[in-house]
Motif scaffolding. Structure first.
Motif, PDB file in Angstrom:
ATOM      1  N   SER A 503       0.861  -1.182   0.000  1.00 56.92           N
ATOM      2  CA  SER A 503       0.000   0.000   0.000  1.00 56.92           C
ATOM      3  C   SER A 503       0.894   1.226   0.000  1.00 56.92           C
ATOM      4  CB  SER A 503      -0.935   0.019   1.226  1.00 56.92           C
ATOM      5  OG  SER A 503      -0.297   0.592   2.350  1.00 56.92           O
ATOM      6  N   THR A 504       0.300   2.394  -0.146  1.00 60.03           N
ATOM      7  CA  THR A 504       1.100   3.622  -0.156  1.00 60.03           C
ATOM      8  C   THR A 504       1.482   4.070   1.249  1.00 60.03           C
ATOM      9  OG1 THR A 504      -0.942   4.894  -0.294  1.00 60.03           O
ATOM     10  CG2 THR A 504       0.244   4.491  -2.347  1.00 60.03           C
ATOM     11  N   LEU A 505       1.118   3.306   2.276  1.00 58.45           N
ATOM     12  CA  LEU A 505       1.662   3.577   3.606  1.00 58.45           C
ATOM     13  C   LEU A 505       3.091   3.062   3.720  1.00 58.45           C
ATOM     14  CD1 LEU A 505      -1.333   2.920   6.038  1.00 58.45           C
ATOM     15  CD2 LEU A 505      -0.327   5.103   5.367  1.00 58.45           C
ATOM     16  N   MET A 506       3.552   2.356   2.696  1.00 58.84           N
ATOM     17  CA  MET A 506       4.950   1.943   2.606  1.00 58.84           C
ATOM     18  C   MET A 506       5.678   2.975   1.750  1.00 58.84           C
ATOM     19  SD  MET A 506       3.920  -1.965   1.694  1.00 58.84           S
ATOM     20  CE  MET A 506       5.555  -2.662   1.567  1.00 58.84           C
ATOM     21  N   CYS A 507       6.840   3.429   2.177  1.00 55.51           N
ATOM     22  CA  CYS A 507       7.580   4.401   1.372  1.00 55.51           C
ATOM     23  C   CYS A 507       8.042   3.723   0.083  1.00 55.51           C
ATOM     24  CB  CYS A 507       8.750   4.986   2.156  1.00 55.51           C
ATOM     25  SG  CYS A 507      10.018   3.802   2.648  1.00 55.51           S
ATOM     26  N   PRO A 508       8.263   4.483  -0.988  1.00 56.33           N
ATOM     27  CA  PRO A 508       8.572   3.887  -2.296  1.00 56.33           C
ATOM     28  C   PRO A 508       9.747   2.912  -2.297  1.00 56.33           C
ATOM     29  CG  PRO A 508       8.016   6.192  -2.577  1.00 56.33           C
ATOM     30  CD  PRO A 508       8.065   5.940  -1.095  1.00 56.33           C
ATOM     31  N   VAL A 509      10.814   3.212  -1.552  1.00 65.49           N
ATOM     32  CA  VAL A 509      11.970   2.303  -1.574  1.00 65.49           C
ATOM     33  C   VAL A 509      11.605   0.971  -0.928  1.00 65.49           C
ATOM     34  CG1 VAL A 509      13.021   3.057   0.620  1.00 65.49           C
ATOM     35  CG2 VAL A 509      14.470   2.199  -1.230  1.00 65.49           C
ATOM     36  N   HIS A 510      10.744   1.013   0.085  1.00 70.34           N
ATOM     37  CA  HIS A 510      10.256  -0.193   0.746  1.00 70.34           C
ATOM     38  C   HIS A 510       9.368  -0.983  -0.216  1.00 70.34           C
ATOM     39  CE1 HIS A 510       7.902  -1.946   4.454  1.00 70.34           C
ATOM     40  NE2 HIS A 510       8.594  -2.856   3.819  1.00 70.34           N
ATOM     41  N   ARG A 511       8.470  -0.276  -0.902  1.00 72.74           N
ATOM     42  CA  ARG A 511       7.547  -0.927  -1.817  1.00 72.74           C
ATOM     43  C   ARG A 511       8.308  -1.555  -2.993  1.00 72.74           C
ATOM     44  NH1 ARG A 511       4.157   3.174  -1.890  1.00 72.74           N
ATOM     45  NH2 ARG A 511       4.735   3.939  -3.938  1.00 72.74           N
ATOM     46  N   ARG A 512       9.306  -0.831  -3.509  1.00 72.97           N
ATOM     47  CA  ARG A 512      10.086  -1.373  -4.623  1.00 72.97           C
ATOM     48  C   ARG A 512      10.830  -2.645  -4.222  1.00 72.97           C
ATOM     49  NH1 ARG A 512      11.184   4.158  -6.141  1.00 72.97           N
ATOM     50  NH2 ARG A 512      13.169   4.101  -5.026  1.00 72.97           N
ATOM     51  N   ALA A 513      11.380  -2.641  -3.014  1.00 75.52           N
ATOM     52  CA  ALA A 513      12.093  -3.836  -2.534  1.00 75.52           C
ATOM     53  C   ALA A 513      11.140  -5.024  -2.442  1.00 75.52           C
ATOM     54  CB  ALA A 513      12.730  -3.549  -1.177  1.00 75.52           C
ATOM     55  N   LYS A 514       9.926  -4.785  -1.952  1.00 79.70           N
ATOM     56  CA  LYS A 514       8.934  -5.859  -1.862  1.00 79.70           C
ATOM     57  C   LYS A 514       8.542  -6.350  -3.256  1.00 79.70           C
ATOM     58  CE  LYS A 514       8.366  -6.208   2.615  1.00 79.70           C
ATOM     59  NZ  LYS A 514       8.752  -7.463   3.314  1.00 79.70           N
ATOM     60  N   LEU A 515       8.372  -5.433  -4.197  1.00 81.02           N
ATOM     61  CA  LEU A 515       8.006  -5.819  -5.558  1.00 81.02           C
ATOM     62  C   LEU A 515       9.090  -6.676  -6.209  1.00 81.02           C
ATOM     63  CD1 LEU A 515       6.370  -2.505  -6.853  1.00 81.02           C
ATOM     64  CD2 LEU A 515       5.225  -4.703  -6.564  1.00 81.02           C
ATOM     65  N   GLU A 516      10.353  -6.330  -5.968  1.00 79.98           N
ATOM     66  CA  GLU A 516      11.444  -7.134  -6.510  1.00 79.98           C
ATOM     67  C   GLU A 516      11.435  -8.530  -5.908  1.00 79.98           C
ATOM     68  OE1 GLU A 516      13.710  -6.728  -8.977  1.00 79.98           O
ATOM     69  OE2 GLU A 516      12.427  -5.006  -9.432  1.00 79.98           O
ATOM     70  N   GLU A 517      11.183  -8.606  -4.605  1.00 86.02           N
ATOM     71  CA  GLU A 517      11.116  -9.907  -3.945  1.00 86.02           C
ATOM     72  C   GLU A 517       9.945 -10.726  -4.490  1.00 86.02           C
ATOM     73  OE1 GLU A 517      11.104 -11.684   0.643  1.00 86.02           O
ATOM     74  OE2 GLU A 517      11.168  -9.507   0.296  1.00 86.02           O
ATOM     75  N   ILE A 518       8.792 -10.052  -4.706  1.00 85.37           N
ATOM     76  CA  ILE A 518       7.623 -10.731  -5.270  1.00 85.37           C
ATOM     77  C   ILE A 518       7.940 -11.258  -6.667  1.00 85.37           C
ATOM     78  CG2 ILE A 518       5.292 -10.332  -6.162  1.00 85.37           C
ATOM     79  CD1 ILE A 518       4.961  -8.296  -3.819  1.00 85.37           C
ATOM     80  N   LYS A 519       8.582 -10.428  -7.475  1.00 85.22           N
ATOM     81  CA  LYS A 519       8.900 -10.818  -8.850  1.00 85.22           C
ATOM     82  C   LYS A 519       9.805 -12.045  -8.875  1.00 85.22           C
ATOM     83  CE  LYS A 519       9.342  -7.463 -11.728  1.00 85.22           C
ATOM     84  NZ  LYS A 519       9.824  -6.319 -12.534  1.00 85.22           N
ATOM     85  N   LYS A 520      10.805 -12.079  -7.988  1.00 87.64           N
ATOM     86  CA  LYS A 520      11.729 -13.223  -7.940  1.00 87.64           C
ATOM     87  C   LYS A 520      11.007 -14.498  -7.531  1.00 87.64           C
ATOM     88  CE  LYS A 520      15.895 -10.518  -6.977  1.00 87.64           C
ATOM     89  NZ  LYS A 520      16.923 -10.162  -5.947  1.00 87.64           N
ATOM     90  N   ARG A 521      10.111 -14.381  -6.547  1.00 86.86           N
ATOM     91  CA  ARG A 521       9.399 -15.566  -6.082  1.00 86.86           C
ATOM     92  C   ARG A 521       8.443 -16.085  -7.165  1.00 86.86           C
ATOM     93  NH1 ARG A 521      10.131 -16.508  -0.497  1.00 86.86           N
ATOM     94  NH2 ARG A 521       8.454 -18.070  -0.559  1.00 86.86           N
ATOM     95  N   LEU A 522       7.803 -15.178  -7.874  1.00 83.27           N
ATOM     96  CA  LEU A 522       6.905 -15.606  -8.950  1.00 83.27           C
ATOM     97  C   LEU A 522       7.668 -16.324 -10.055  1.00 83.27           C
ATOM     98  CD1 LEU A 522       4.572 -12.470  -9.295  1.00 83.27           C
ATOM     99  CD2 LEU A 522       3.920 -14.719  -8.418  1.00 83.27           C
ATOM    100  N   SER A 523       8.799 -15.754 -10.454  1.00 87.02           N
ATOM    101  CA  SER A 523       9.559 -16.337 -11.569  1.00 87.02           C
ATOM    102  C   SER A 523      10.207 -17.666 -11.190  1.00 87.02           C
ATOM    103  CB  SER A 523      10.628 -15.358 -12.053  1.00 87.02           C
ATOM    104  OG  SER A 523      11.551 -15.081 -11.017  1.00 87.02           O
ATOM    105  N   SER A 524      10.505 -17.856  -9.901  1.00 87.05           N
ATOM    106  CA  SER A 524      11.154 -19.103  -9.463  1.00 87.05           C
ATOM    107  C   SER A 524      10.159 -20.153  -9.000  1.00 87.05           C
ATOM    108  CB  SER A 524      12.154 -18.809  -8.342  1.00 87.05           C
ATOM    109  OG  SER A 524      11.479 -18.277  -7.202  1.00 87.05           O
ATOM    110  N   GLY A 525       8.852 -19.833  -9.052  1.00 89.81           N
ATOM    111  CA  GLY A 525       7.826 -20.804  -8.690  1.00 89.81           C
ATOM    112  C   GLY A 525       7.602 -20.967  -7.198  1.00 89.81           C
TER     113      GLY A 525
END
Length: 754
Positions: A503-525
């Protein structure tokens, strides 16, 4: 009148503190320079002659002895803006151009205080045009020794085509000549105030690095070079993206400036396709810049980042509420340690840069603002390509004045407007009858058929227990809900590992880090369950096999579907729409309720193809028909400019046109050691602008009521009564590593817009 090279001038416009009167700027020099500059700035908007006159007369009041005494330190405030307006009206009082003289009085009177309301002829006091013209001001007649205004002439013909809008369906369109006239006055005002600022700036501070940018053909070349990597696509989806791209480029060269739409399903590559159209179109027809308008600040960095990588950071301006370009610390623009930052801050003042990335709020509120700081940029919008990304998010309650302004820009000021979205609303209903909006995409319905990758199923009502049971049974799943409180409540009910909240209660650098982690987990199954607010619905390049969406508008459902089976790696993904029954939802706002009711009906009537052109058209048709036509201008902005004789309400309209009604406050989060170091730097630096820009990824915007609740706990510290940051000692207690900033109970309701 003597030669200024041999006779020491008696009247001055400005003084520099470090110089004696021998080197002060002669007033006549300032007037002539400003007039010439205003004329140049007004050319693209076809108001050059009008702008020249305002520039020549705007500071006539400085010819008074009282103002000259102020320059040497008298300290007494002197009205120097009224004189030029009085003189102009007196000059044309018995001539056919008298109405035009009153029109030019607005920018002259308002070049410092802002465009005023006309008021009433009975006004004796206050800031209206009528009251100001009755003010008793110091004698300024000495101007006649240096300037002859008797030869000035005003054109008899106006350089615009007047607006006619259908107000009520099936009734004759209403003449909005007054709106067109007021819009021209804004363009004149913009040219004047930008010229006045820049001319004064040149004298006071020396030449600034303005206008040193690549030309449009050079930027087109950079984009074409970048696009060469996609010339030989191998996958079907990339082949289709390439077809869309080349269709846009081809039409950019053959279609003359006007209204355009690009209706492409989510994932169809419309960001680069729309920019390719814009740059090729601008190069073909001599347009000067591209303005990319985005609805959300949460996705603006991503798009701006793409453009900066292609064109260079110095060619792209981000201008929105999260960047404090217009803050009080103007001296930071003089910080020569970073010339790129200095140029970008100057460009933010007037958008004199080839590519601007901004928000709906910044763009439309500027078009209806009355203050010089917001209006300086308007003349530079003329002869631009404006891309409205996610056009379905244009401000519905202000749709009539917003679209009237866009029509003015296209029809009278050389602009091309491109409405870009997967869910194209029928914007023609807000434009004059017969206005053509040309589609760029090759056969949009075929594109929707090709990109059909998600089956949408309506589950009806789900309790949180039922919803969580479903979410916990999926290894990889996305769930998007309408409020922050609901998202955080559901997140706490997820089980196992690989669970995320956004959500936007997370600062952008925090949100971006989470998105990168999500992307890695999705691509690795790996397991990956995400619960999010609408922050996930646009500009986020993630690909889930399964999605859930709380019932909302069909446009939002469509956006959520764009995060499911995005790359078409499986035959079909699934998006389940549900109506939430939750203890975490106190109240659903009326605009979401209304959109949800219409979506419920459309999902029923178009159950076989809810993500299709007919379904989208049915949704917006029903949604718009449900409302009183006047609801699309619920603040009655158009009424402020309905007078054909120029009795306008600029100040009233500016106060009323506020897309975001609830004020927000930005809080800096000491998220890591870098953020803490920058906060310390902010406390002591003489040039806070560059520090604030570095701190942007560590900020969270919250409602004023939420800020007050947070402040009452004593956990917010303030620098210079301006910059607020969370006390590092309270970071663990008030900033959650999963959910972001924690707002005390009753601090702002459900967080509906975040």
């Amino acid at each position: 009148m003597g030669d200024l090279n041999t006779v020491r001038p008696r009247f001055f416009a400005h003084r520099r503190e470090d110089e004696d009167s021998e080197n002060w700027q002669p007033l006549i020099e300032h007037l002539r320079n400003t007039a010439a500059m205003a004329r140049d700035f007004g050319k693209d908007a076809n108001v050059a002659d009008f702008a020249y006159i305002t520039g020549l007369l705007h500071d006539l009041g400085k010819y008074s002895d009282e103002f000259q005494k102020r320059l040497v330190g008298s300290g007494r405030r002197v009205d120097h803006s009224t004189a030029g307006a009085k003189e102009l009206i007196s000059l044309f009082k018995d001539k056919p151009q008298r109405p035009f003289a009153y029109l030019l009085a607005y920018p002259i009177l308002g070049h410092h205080a802002g465009l005023p309301d006309y008021g009433s002829e009975t006004d004796l006091e206050g800031g209206t045009l009528c009251a100001r013209l009755k003010n008793v001001i110091p004698d300024y007649s000495a101007y006649k020794n240096e300037l002859d205004v008797t030869e000035l002439s005003l054109p008899l013909n106006l350089p615009f085509r007047p607006l006619h809008l259908p107000i009520i369906p099936q009734k004759p369109p209403k003449n909005y000549f007054g709106f067109s006239l007021s819009f021209m006055a804004r363009m004149i005002y913009s040219a004047l105030v930008d010229a006045d600022f820049q001319e004064t700036e040149t004298y006071m501070r020396g030449k600034k690095p303005r206008g040193e940018y690549d030309k449009i053909p050079e930027l087109r070349g950079k984009l074409d070079q970048h696009l060469r990597q996609f010339e030989k696509p191998t996958s079907e989806i990339n082949q289709k993206r390439n077809e869309i791209l080349h269709a846009c480029i081809e039409k950019a060269k053959t279609e003359k400036p006007g209204f355009f739409s690009l209706t492409v399903p989510t994932g169809g590559g419309k960001t680069l396709a729309s920019m390719a159209f814009a740059l090729h179109h601008a190069a073909e027809y001599g347009l000067r810049r591209v303005i990319y308008v985005i609805p959300f600040t949460t996705i603006i960095e991503q798009n701006a980042g793409v453009f900066k990588n292609i064109f260079g950071e110095e060619q792209v301006l981000e201008h929105h509420s999260n960047f404090d370009w217009e803050g009080k610390n103007r001296e930071d623009a003089d910080n020569r340690t970073n010339s790129v930052l200095a140029k970008l801050k100057l460009a933010a003042e007037n958008w004199e840069i080839p590519i601007v990335v901004t928000t709906n709020v910044q763009f439309f509120e500027s078009l209806f603002a009355n203050k010089s700081s917001r209006c300086r940029k308007l003349h530079n919008i003329a002869k631009s390509v404006i891309i409205f990304d996610e056009a379905q998010m244009l401000p519905r309650e202000y749709m009539r004045p917003a679209m009237a302004a866009v029509w003015e820009l296209v029809t009278n000021y050389g602009v091309s407007a491109l409405f870009c979205t997967a869910t194209q609303p029928r914007l023609e209903r807000f434009l004059p009858l017969g206005t053509e909006v040309k589609e760029l995409a090759p056969n949009p319905q075929e594109l929707f058929d090709f990109y059909k990758r998600v089956d949408v199923q309506n589950l009806g009502t789900l309790t949180d227990v039922e919803l969580l049971d479903r979410l916990n049974r999926h290894d990889q799943v996305l769930c998007i809900v309408n409020t922050r409180r609901h998202a955080s409540g559901l997140f706490k009910g997820l089980q196992g590992d690989g669970n995320f909240h956004l959500s936007t209660l997370m600062c952008p650098v925090h949100r971006r880090a989470k998105l990168e982690e999500i992307k890695k987990r999705l691509s690795s199954g790996k397991s990956c369950r995400v619960v999010s607010t609408t922050v996930m619905e646009a500009g986020i390049d993630l690909d889930f096999p399964i999605g859930y969406r709380a019932l909302s508008g069909l446009d939002s459902i469509n956006q959520a579907a764009g995060r499911v089976n995005r790359e078409m790696r499986q035959p079909s993904g699934y998006l389940f729409v549900f109506e939430p029954k939750s203890e975490f939802i106190n109240k659903t706002p009326s605009f979401i309720k209304q959109a949800a009711e219409v979506a419920r009906m459309v999902l029923r009537d178009h159950a076989k193809a809810p993500i299709s052109i007919p379904a989208i058209q049915a949704f917006f048709g029903h949604l718009y028909n449900l409302q009183d036509p006047l609801a699309f201008d619920f603040k009655r902005i158009m009424d402020c400019f309905e007078d054909d004789e120029g009795r306008f309400k600029f100040e009233t309209a500016s106060r009323a046109f506020q897309i975001i009604e609830d004020p927000t406050v930005t809080v800096i989060i000491p998220f890591n050691e870098e953020a803490k170091k920058l906060i310390e730097e902010l406390k002591y630096t003489k040039y806070p602008f560059s520090t604030l820009r570095k701190l942007q990824p560590y900020t969270v915007s919250i409602y004023k009521s939420e800020f007050d609740k947070l402040s009452s706990k004593g956990v917010v510290l303030t620098i210079e009564d301006t910059y607020h940051f969370l006390n590092p000692d309270n970071l663990q207690a008030y900033y959650d590593p999963h959910c972001g900033l924690l707002i005390p109970e009753n601090g702002g309701g459900d967080g509906l817009l975040f």
